[in-house]
Enzyme design. Structure first.
Site, PDB file in Angstrom:
ATOM      1  N   GLU A   1       0.804  -1.227   0.000  1.00 13.05           N
ATOM      2  CA  GLU A   1       0.000   0.000   0.000  1.00 13.05           C
ATOM      3  C   GLU A   1       0.836   1.277   0.000  1.00 13.05           C
ATOM      4  O   GLU A   1       0.288   2.374   0.139  1.00 13.05           O
ATOM      5  CB  GLU A   1      -0.922   0.011   1.225  1.00 13.05           C
ATOM      6  CG  GLU A   1      -1.930  -1.117   1.271  1.00 13.05           C
ATOM      7  CD  GLU A   1      -2.833  -1.022   2.489  1.00 13.05           C
ATOM      8  OE1 GLU A   1      -3.849  -0.315   2.406  1.00 13.05           O
ATOM      9  OE2 GLU A   1      -2.508  -1.641   3.516  1.00 13.05           O
TER      10      GLU A   1
ATOM     11  N   SER B   1      -6.226  -2.742   1.440  1.00 13.55           N
ATOM     12  CA  SER B   1      -6.488  -2.379   0.050  1.00 13.55           C
ATOM     13  C   SER B   1      -6.819  -3.575  -0.828  1.00 13.55           C
ATOM     14  O   SER B   1      -6.586  -3.560  -2.032  1.00 13.55           O
ATOM     15  CB  SER B   1      -5.297  -1.606  -0.544  1.00 13.55           C
ATOM     16  OG  SER B   1      -5.132  -0.384   0.112  1.00 13.55           O
TER      17      SER B   1
ATOM     18  N   GLU C   1     -14.179  -5.534   8.483  1.00 16.43           N
ATOM     19  CA  GLU C   1     -12.865  -5.126   8.983  1.00 16.43           C
ATOM     20  C   GLU C   1     -12.921  -3.696   9.495  1.00 16.43           C
ATOM     21  O   GLU C   1     -13.881  -2.970   9.243  1.00 16.43           O
ATOM     22  CB  GLU C   1     -11.805  -5.243   7.880  1.00 16.43           C
ATOM     23  CG  GLU C   1     -12.050  -4.319   6.704  1.00 16.43           C
ATOM     24  CD  GLU C   1     -10.974  -4.439   5.637  1.00 16.43           C
ATOM     25  OE1 GLU C   1     -10.108  -5.322   5.744  1.00 16.43           O
ATOM     26  OE2 GLU C   1     -10.991  -3.628   4.688  1.00 16.43           O
TER      27      GLU C   1
ATOM     28  N   SER D   1     -10.850   9.750  -1.299  1.00 14.11           N
ATOM     29  CA  SER D   1     -10.985   8.644  -0.354  1.00 14.11           C
ATOM     30  C   SER D   1     -12.313   8.723   0.384  1.00 14.11           C
ATOM     31  O   SER D   1     -12.918   9.793   0.509  1.00 14.11           O
ATOM     32  CB  SER D   1      -9.829   8.657   0.649  1.00 14.11           C
ATOM     33  OG  SER D   1      -8.585   8.497  -0.007  1.00 14.11           O
TER      34      SER D   1
END
Length: 325
Positions: A15, A165, A287, A298
């Site tokens: 990431e 990701s 998660e 984002s």
């Protein structure tokens, strides 16, 4: 007087490029009346300060300082923008705690726990947090495919236990595809979690401490153009991220209460973004991310914007809380 803030970015995982994007957005949106930002790249091969002209200066790891033109610069605080290791799994949190340097993300135990999907779900289940059925594998274990399918069914998801990701994640429809999916996951981590497929609406819920109060941000609905919310869906525009989510008020209330409960049960600090899938009207946790993406595109910044919180306000709040706790 400006406070010196190290914006750490990069990291050791797949990431790191995403983290560099997040870190640069933080750098560009800091309140320059209050903070002097320093971009710090933490990579496996080097820890360096990146000057505006692109030149590099090594970081002294003994006290996390840099020296520019003979001036020894210590940092008043750290803005953590590292997704994955070592910024999201507890290592940096512990390092900065030992040095006595405030940082914007959660404490080291919470980071380590949330980064380990298996351990996180095990801790939360006694609190009534619903999850998918799961099966665990460690590198070197016997891979009993019939036992896996008997436990979680098909289709199912094979995931690296400690990765983000959607790296190391595969959706498996047939028994003959299981072994390859396991091999893909083991390229990212030596632990795997295999979960049953949850068929329902997927949402992402941001929870932050905003001005001293635990605040649930507007909920985002995830509609992937692909088979699931994979890397391409997350970062290459192959999905719709709809905020606020197109769910009923009852569903929104349930998932907001669940996300806030998770944040408080875990004694979280800083940012968190958790993912849920609704099954028969009930949110099931997938998660928790403690260093979510921080670019303009984002999810958590999108949610903050819907709540009337700009990027500068979001980042300033995180630093204020870190520096005064």
């Amino acid at each position: 007087m400006q406070k010196n803030i190290a914006i750490v970015m990069g990291g050791y995982s797949s990431e790191y490029n995403i983290s560099l994007q997040s870190g640069n957005v933080v750098y560009a949106n800091l309140d320059i009346q209050k903070y002097k930002g320093y971009r710090i790249h933490l990579l496996k091969e080097k820890w360096v300060y990146i000057a505006d002209d692109g030149s590099e200066i090594p970081v002294n790891r003994h006290d996390f300082s840099i020296t520019i033109d003979g001036q020894h610069i210590l940092f008043d605080g750290v803005f953590n923008a590292i997704h994955g290791s070592p910024g999201e799994d507890g290592y940096l949190q512990a390092y900065f705690a030992l040095l006595g340097i405030p940082q914007t993300s959660c404490d080291f135990y919470q980071a380590a726990l949330t980064f380990n999907k298996r351990d996180l779900l095990s801790v939360l289940k006694p609190y009534g947090i619903k999850t998918a059925k799961s099966y665990y594998l460690n590198l070197g274990d016997t891979i009993d495919i019939p036992a896996i399918i008997n436990a979680v069914g098909l289709p199912c998801f094979v995931k690296a236990n400690k990765a983000g990701s959607s790296f190391g994640v595969s959706k498996v429809y047939a028994e003959e595809d299981m072994l390859n999916a396991v091999e893909v996951a083991f390229k990212e981590d030596d632990e795997i979690i295999i979960e049953s497929f949850l068929d329902g609406t997927e949402v992402s819920v941001g929870v932050i401490n905003y001005k001293g109060n635990v605040t649930v941000l507007p909920i985002t609905e995830i509609v992937s153009d692909n088979d699931f919310f994979d890397y391409k869906a997350k970062y290459l525009g192959q999905s719709q991220e709809i905020t606020p989510a197109r769910i009923s008020d009852e569903m929104a209330a349930k998932v907001s209460a669940t996300a806030k409960k998770v944040y408080e049960v875990l004694k979280m600090k800083g940012f968190s973004r958790s993912e849920y899938i609704f099954v028969e009207g009930e949110p099931h946790l997938l998660e928790v991310n403690t260093v979510p993406g921080l670019t303009e595109a984002s999810i958590l910044p999108q949610q903050a914007a819907k709540a009337g919180i700009s990027l500068s306000e979001l980042f300033d709040n995180a630093l204020e809380l870190a520096l005064t706790k």
